[in-house]
Design a protein around this motif. Structure first.
Motif, PDB file in Angstrom:
ATOM      1  N   GLU A 142      -3.023   2.435 -12.556  1.00 29.68           N
ATOM      2  CA  GLU A 142      -4.062   1.794 -11.751  1.00 29.68           C
ATOM      3  C   GLU A 142      -3.951   0.273 -11.819  1.00 29.68           C
ATOM      4  O   GLU A 142      -4.175  -0.414 -10.827  1.00 29.68           O
ATOM      5  CB  GLU A 142      -5.443   2.270 -12.189  1.00 29.68           C
ATOM      6  CG  GLU A 142      -5.706   3.711 -11.808  1.00 29.68           C
ATOM      7  CD  GLU A 142      -6.965   4.285 -12.426  1.00 29.68           C
ATOM      8  OE1 GLU A 142      -7.684   3.540 -13.133  1.00 29.68           O
ATOM      9  OE2 GLU A 142      -7.218   5.478 -12.216  1.00 29.68           O
ATOM     10  N   GLU A 187       0.838  -1.205   0.000  1.00 28.85           N
ATOM     11  CA  GLU A 187       0.000   0.000   0.000  1.00 28.85           C
ATOM     12  C   GLU A 187       0.873   1.255   0.000  1.00 28.85           C
ATOM     13  O   GLU A 187       0.596   2.208  -0.721  1.00 28.85           O
ATOM     14  CB  GLU A 187      -0.937   0.007   1.213  1.00 28.85           C
ATOM     15  CG  GLU A 187      -2.055  -1.000   1.130  1.00 28.85           C
ATOM     16  CD  GLU A 187      -3.038  -0.716  -0.002  1.00 28.85           C
ATOM     17  OE1 GLU A 187      -3.296   0.464  -0.313  1.00 28.85           O
ATOM     18  OE2 GLU A 187      -3.539  -1.689  -0.587  1.00 28.85           O
ATOM     19  N   LYS A 188       1.928   1.238   0.804  1.00 26.53           N
ATOM     20  CA  LYS A 188       2.844   2.379   0.864  1.00 26.53           C
ATOM     21  C   LYS A 188       3.504   2.586  -0.494  1.00 26.53           C
ATOM     22  O   LYS A 188       3.639   3.721  -0.970  1.00 26.53           O
ATOM     23  CB  LYS A 188       3.892   2.156   1.948  1.00 26.53           C
ATOM     24  CG  LYS A 188       4.838   3.324   2.116  1.00 26.53           C
ATOM     25  CD  LYS A 188       5.846   3.066   3.215  1.00 26.53           C
ATOM     26  CE  LYS A 188       6.823   4.230   3.296  1.00 26.53           C
ATOM     27  NZ  LYS A 188       7.904   3.973   4.227  1.00 26.53           N
ATOM     28  N   GLN A 216       1.923   6.570  -7.002  1.00 24.09           N
ATOM     29  CA  GLN A 216       0.897   7.491  -7.486  1.00 24.09           C
ATOM     30  C   GLN A 216       1.287   8.937  -7.232  1.00 24.09           C
ATOM     31  O   GLN A 216       1.060   9.805  -8.083  1.00 24.09           O
ATOM     32  CB  GLN A 216      -0.447   7.160  -6.836  1.00 24.09           C
ATOM     33  CG  GLN A 216      -1.012   5.853  -7.351  1.00 24.09           C
ATOM     34  CD  GLN A 216      -2.237   5.387  -6.596  1.00 24.09           C
ATOM     35  OE1 GLN A 216      -2.530   5.877  -5.502  1.00 24.09           O
ATOM     36  NE2 GLN A 216      -2.954   4.442  -7.156  1.00 24.09           N
ATOM     37  N   ALA A 217       1.892   9.225  -6.092  1.00 20.40           N
ATOM     38  CA  ALA A 217       2.345  10.590  -5.793  1.00 20.40           C
ATOM     39  C   ALA A 217       3.443  11.022  -6.757  1.00 20.40           C
ATOM     40  O   ALA A 217       3.443  12.156  -7.258  1.00 20.40           O
ATOM     41  CB  ALA A 217       2.834  10.678  -4.348  1.00 20.40           C
ATOM     42  N   ALA A 252       2.293   1.708  -3.443  1.00 19.90           N
ATOM     43  CA  ALA A 252       1.275   2.198  -4.376  1.00 19.90           C
ATOM     44  C   ALA A 252       1.043   3.691  -4.185  1.00 19.90           C
ATOM     45  O   ALA A 252       0.962   4.450  -5.159  1.00 19.90           O
ATOM     46  CB  ALA A 252      -0.030   1.426  -4.187  1.00 19.90           C
ATOM     47  N   GLN A 253       0.954   4.135  -2.948  1.00 24.13           N
ATOM     48  CA  GLN A 253       0.746   5.550  -2.676  1.00 24.13           C
ATOM     49  C   GLN A 253       1.932   6.385  -3.142  1.00 24.13           C
ATOM     50  O   GLN A 253       1.754   7.460  -3.725  1.00 24.13           O
ATOM     51  CB  GLN A 253       0.482   5.768  -1.186  1.00 24.13           C
ATOM     52  CG  GLN A 253      -0.849   5.211  -0.739  1.00 24.13           C
ATOM     53  CD  GLN A 253      -1.007   5.190   0.768  1.00 24.13           C
ATOM     54  OE1 GLN A 253      -0.083   5.510   1.516  1.00 24.13           O
ATOM     55  NE2 GLN A 253      -2.188   4.806   1.228  1.00 24.13           N
ATOM     56  N   GLU A 254       3.141   5.913  -2.903  1.00 28.47           N
ATOM     57  CA  GLU A 254       4.345   6.623  -3.329  1.00 28.47           C
ATOM     58  C   GLU A 254       4.422   6.696  -4.857  1.00 28.47           C
ATOM     59  O   GLU A 254       4.747   7.745  -5.426  1.00 28.47           O
ATOM     60  CB  GLU A 254       5.592   5.935  -2.775  1.00 28.47           C
ATOM     61  CG  GLU A 254       6.898   6.588  -3.170  1.00 28.47           C
ATOM     62  CD  GLU A 254       7.165   7.913  -2.482  1.00 28.47           C
ATOM     63  OE1 GLU A 254       7.991   8.685  -3.007  1.00 28.47           O
ATOM     64  OE2 GLU A 254       6.553   8.182  -1.430  1.00 28.47           O
ATOM     65  N   ALA A 291      -5.796   0.054  -4.162  1.00 30.59           N
ATOM     66  CA  ALA A 291      -4.831   0.890  -3.460  1.00 30.59           C
ATOM     67  C   ALA A 291      -5.050   2.352  -3.789  1.00 30.59           C
ATOM     68  O   ALA A 291      -5.252   2.716  -4.933  1.00 30.59           O
ATOM     69  CB  ALA A 291      -3.412   0.480  -3.853  1.00 30.59           C
ATOM     70  N   GLY A 292      -5.028   3.179  -2.758  1.00 33.89           N
ATOM     71  CA  GLY A 292      -5.083   4.610  -2.967  1.00 33.89           C
ATOM     72  C   GLY A 292      -6.443   5.180  -3.312  1.00 33.89           C
ATOM     73  O   GLY A 292      -6.544   6.318  -3.714  1.00 33.89           O
ATOM     74  N   GLY A 293      -7.521   4.437  -3.133  1.00 33.33           N
ATOM     75  CA  GLY A 293      -8.806   5.029  -3.463  1.00 33.33           C
ATOM     76  C   GLY A 293      -9.977   4.150  -3.120  1.00 33.33           C
ATOM     77  O   GLY A 293      -9.833   2.982  -2.802  1.00 33.33           O
ATOM     78  N   THR A 298      -0.771  -0.630  -9.644  1.00 30.11           N
ATOM     79  CA  THR A 298      -0.967  -0.484  -8.199  1.00 30.11           C
ATOM     80  C   THR A 298      -2.174  -1.269  -7.697  1.00 30.11           C
ATOM     81  O   THR A 298      -2.416  -1.326  -6.496  1.00 30.11           O
ATOM     82  CB  THR A 298      -1.129   0.998  -7.804  1.00 30.11           C
ATOM     83  OG1 THR A 298      -2.240   1.556  -8.497  1.00 30.11           O
ATOM     84  CG2 THR A 298       0.135   1.775  -8.108  1.00 30.11           C
TER      85      THR A 298
END
Length: 85
Positions: A50, A9-10, A16-17, A12-14, A68-70, A53
């Motif tokens: 998408e 998850e971390k 996407q950022a 995926a967030q990184e 992840a992320g949403g 992730t």
């Protein structure tokens, strides 16, 4: 959530950022001023991100699970009207 899932998850967030930062930089520094670079140019890349992730990062995750992320969004919306009686 176990440690491996939290790490994914971390990640995926990184990812996407970083993609959002890349997209902002690309649009701000686009050298062809007479034809601006817009969000539309990144639609296919966003779709691939998408996939990366989501399904690829989380093999075996149930299809109904939140990506992840949403929040989970319906893939299709039924817009077909009911048939005449």
């Amino acid at each position: 959530m176990n440690q491996i899932e939290a790490q994914r998850e971390k990640y995926a967030q990184e990812l996407q950022a970083r993609f959002a930062d890349y997209k902002r930089w690309a649009m701000a520094n686009w050298p062809v001023k007479e034809q601006a670079l817009t969000d539309a140019a990144f639609v296919a890349a966003q779709r691939e991100l998408e996939l990366i992730t989501g399904a690829m990062l989380h093999p075996g995750r149930k299809p109904g699970a939140t990506p992840a992320g949403g929040a989970q969004q319906p893939q299709f919306e039924d817009v077909t009207p009911a048939p005449w009686p």
